[in-house]
Design an enzyme around this catalytic site. Structure first.
Site, mmCIF file in Angstrom:
data_model
loop_
_atom_site.group_PDB
_atom_site.id
_atom_site.type_symbol
_atom_site.label_atom_id
_atom_site.label_comp_id
_atom_site.label_asym_id
_atom_site.label_seq_id
_atom_site.Cartn_x
_atom_site.Cartn_y
_atom_site.Cartn_z
ATOM 1 N N ALA A 177 0.851 -1.187 0.000
ATOM 2 C CA ALA A 177 0.000 0.000 0.000
ATOM 3 C C ALA A 177 0.883 1.232 0.000
ATOM 4 C CB ALA A 177 -0.917 0.014 1.219
ATOM 5 N N ALA A 178 0.474 2.246 -0.778
ATOM 6 C CA ALA A 178 1.241 3.485 -0.887
ATOM 7 C C ALA A 178 0.290 4.667 -0.775
ATOM 8 C CB ALA A 178 2.010 3.505 -2.208
ATOM 9 N N SER A 179 0.800 5.859 -1.032
ATOM 10 C CA SER A 179 0.005 7.067 -0.818
ATOM 11 C C SER A 179 -1.153 7.178 -1.802
ATOM 12 C CB SER A 179 0.899 8.300 -0.933
ATOM 13 O OG SER A 179 1.522 8.348 -2.207
ATOM 14 N N LEU A 180 -0.987 6.696 -3.029
ATOM 15 C CA LEU A 180 -2.020 6.859 -4.050
ATOM 16 C C LEU A 180 -2.804 5.586 -4.335
ATOM 17 C CD1 LEU A 180 -0.181 9.102 -6.682
ATOM 18 C CD2 LEU A 180 -1.587 9.788 -4.738
ATOM 19 N N LYS A 198 -3.007 -2.962 -9.485
ATOM 20 C CA LYS A 198 -2.819 -1.725 -8.732
ATOM 21 C C LYS A 198 -4.119 -0.929 -8.763
ATOM 22 C CE LYS A 198 0.329 2.279 -8.700
ATOM 23 N NZ LYS A 198 1.492 2.865 -9.404
ATOM 24 N N ASP A 332 11.561 7.511 -9.462
ATOM 25 C CA ASP A 332 11.422 7.107 -8.055
ATOM 26 C C ASP A 332 11.956 5.692 -7.848
ATOM 27 O OD1 ASP A 332 10.735 7.307 -5.405
ATOM 28 O OD2 ASP A 332 8.635 6.775 -5.704
#
Length: 626
Positions: A177-180, A198, A332
């Protein structure tokens, strides 16, 4: 070049669901700062970010904007109050680590826009002090996941089908899980191919648009102070951030990026780019090939199962190819986005944050490298203007001594102790003394290089990035058929109209540098011989085809005697034959070189005697022509 032009055309065409290209609803003109942004970038903005569009979308719900503003003001105000109390108590520096941790926690509470802002600030030394930057890098770690039922609803709504008709199975919980968004492991229906799905977080786009509107209003307010104190345009920084963030919200753009990377590396057996599945993807859902490897966050597993040295070299070379060869690079590449495959390949994921450098930008970067090699600090300072670090018409004369001091201090050390982070930390001190602003694309370049160097040093503390980077750059200068790179190579070896054999020797040594014993026997010597064969062949082919190159080289030979050039040329031949044919060949050439020196001494002695005899009145000896 044709392939790059085709990719540029593909990336210029609007993607499904992309934002309006220039004028947003309610805006007649593009903002001046966005025009500056496009001009400085030198490449296309995929979403054509428009502040007018953001304003129009945000103000569709004024109450929501007011509520969001109150939430932000409450959180940021409390943090600012703490900073003010620290300043009153004279404890700004002593409390900096605690305040940096509080800032990170605040950004997580405020949501995706602020997490992304923190990630950007973590790589902007021209804006944030070093202790805060270190804390903000922790925002790259996983964040709390959103409910799985919402993820299923988004997949079915976006793809227009039930989950069971699209996939054989889907993991019950997200694997990351990530910010977006967050990622699930699944199997495609029918083929049962393992894939990663995703899914974007629900409802984040309106929040991000409102945040961007508020950011820009604040930037407009503080812009005079930012220009006076920091020499940077606050509105431009927000525009850079907003354009990149809105790109990441459109997964169709990420799918296009993934395809471009796949085409670039299709002939490279050491790099794996996952295959996207457009039939199971949309603007908020992206399905791609599952990567069965070890994340670079798991250092112990990689050290236990792989040849670490080879894996690091593969990673560094692939990163340099992205930057200097393709002009399209991963923005990134933190350890969570890079995998080590069981067969030693490197795999990249998460292509939402990429940057595209134009041919001009790549040429200016090479110019900067050439000027650094030549220690031409005046030209290096001029490159800072061309790269957008300094405003146009800036007087760089006061900047040159500081730049020279940083570079000299870094390069006087051995190669094994040189690293980008040390140079960057010293450069950080200049951004508060001079009107330096790091453009977003070069902030991504710096971030990419620093991150890759950090991964290398985590896997092998004795490894040094430049030991792999130097050979690649030298080979590119010596053998690339691009006329622009040939010109840069000539700038290295021809200085003030004189051909510098020592610099050519340095380039050759760098091009074959794999370890300290690269020019001796064994594995390093074998690899060196293979490289030198290639270099000799490519150089001869370039000279035979390029008349301008031949002319420049001949003019560079005119300042020194033929005998001197012959002696230096034999030294280069000794280097080459020493790698190709063993020690006996090198000894033979060195013997010939000594013979040339003896011949030169004999000629000098005869000329000296002739001048002395002429002064004494003795007629010069007659020379019979045979």
């Amino acid at each position: 070049q044709q392939q790059q032009q085709q990719q540029q055309q593909q990336r210029t065409s609007p993607a499904p669901g992309a934002l309006p290209p220039t004028n947003g609803p309610g805006g007649e003109k593009e903002s001046a700062s966005v025009k500056v942004l496009d001009a400085e970038r030198g490449y296309c903005n995929l979403t054509r970010y428009s502040p007018e569009y953001v304003r129009a979308e945000a103000l569709r719900s004024p109450l929501a904007v007011a509520g969001r503003l109150a939430e932000i003001v409450g959180g940021v105000g409390g943090f600012a109050l703490g900073l003010w109390l620290d300043e009153r108590a004279g404890a700004t520096d002593s409390n900096a680590p605690r305040r940096a941790a509080e800032l990170r926690e605040l950004l997580v509470r405020l949501g995706p826009s602020f997490i992304k802002a923190g990630q950007v600030l973590a790589n902007r030394p021209d804006i944030v002090r070093a202790d805060y930057m270190q804390e903000l890098t922790l925002l790259q770690d996983d964040v709390p996941a959103f409910p799985d039922a919402q993820a299923v609803a988004i997949i079915e709504r976006e793809l227009g089908a039930k989950l069971e008709t699209l996939f054989e199975r889907v993991s019950a919980t997200p694997v990351a899980a990530a910010s977006l968004g967050q990622v699930y492991k699944a199997e495609l229906k029918g083929s049962r191919a393992p894939v990663a799905v995703k899914v974007q977080r629900p409802g984040i786009e309106p929040i991000i648009v409102r945040d961007l509107y508020l950011f820009r209003q604040l930037a407009r307010f503080v812009n005079p102070l930012a220009k006076a104190r920091l020499g940077c345009n606050a509105e431009l920084i927000v525009d850079e951030f907003g354009a990149k963030l809105l790109e990441e919200l459109d997964y169709t753009l990420e799918l296009s990026n993934m395809r471009d990377f796949g085409r670039n590396f299709r002939d490279d057996p050491s790099v794996k780019i996952p295959t996207p599945y457009p039939q199971a993807s949309g603007r908020r859902v992206l399905t791609m090939e599952w990567i069965d490897g070890v994340r670079c966050t798991d250092v112990e597993s990689i050290q236990r199962t792989l040849d670490v040295d080879n894996f690091i070299r593969v990673g560094v070379k692939s990163g340099l190819r992205q930057l200097l060869e393709f002009g399209l690079f991963h923005g990134d590449p933190h350890p969570g986005n890079i995998f080590a495959m069981p067969d030693g390949r490197i795999a990249y994921v998460d292509f939402g944050n990429v940057a595209d450098l134009s041919q001009r930008n790549k040429e200016v970067l090479v110019d900067a490298v050439v000027h650094a090699v030549n220690e031409d600090y005046d030209s290096m300072a001029g490159d800072f203007i061309k790269l957008g670090f300094l405003p146009q018409n800036t007087d760089v004369r006061p900047f040159v001594p500081a730049l020279e001091a940083i570079w000299q201090d870094s390069t006087t050390k051995s190669l094994s102790s040189f690293n980008f982070r040390t140079v960057t930390s010293k450069f950080n001190e200049l951004v508060y003394e001079y009107p330096i602003r790091i453009p977003e694309r070069y902030a991504l370049v710096i971030r990419s290089l620093l991150t890759q160097e950090g991964i290398c040093m985590q896997l092998d503390s004795s490894f040094r990035f430049l030991e792999v980077a130097f050979p690649y750059v030298a080979r590119r200068l010596l053998t690339d058929p691009d006329p622009a790179l040939r010109l840069r190579m000539l700038q290295v070896v021809i200085v003030e109209g004189e051909f510098r054999w020592d610099r050519l020797r340095t380039l050759l040594s760098m091009a074959t540098m794999n370890n300290p014993d690269a020019m001796s026997g064994g594995k390093g010597g074998l690899l060196a011989s293979l490289n030198l064969r290639m270099l000799a062949w490519e150089s001869a082919r370039m000279l035979s085809r390029d008349a301008e190159l031949r002319t420049a080289l001949l003019s560079g030979f005119e300042k020194r005697s033929t005998l001197s050039h012959a002696r230096e040329f034999l030294g280069i031949v000794a280097l080459v034959l020493g790698a190709l044919g063993g020690a006996w060949a090198e000894r033979a050439v060195l013997t010939a070189r000594r013979g040339w020196r003896a011949l030169a001494f004999t000629r000098w002695w005869r000329l000296r005697r002739r001048r002395r005899d002429s002064k004494d009145g003795t007629p010069p000896p007659q020379v019979a022509l045979v």
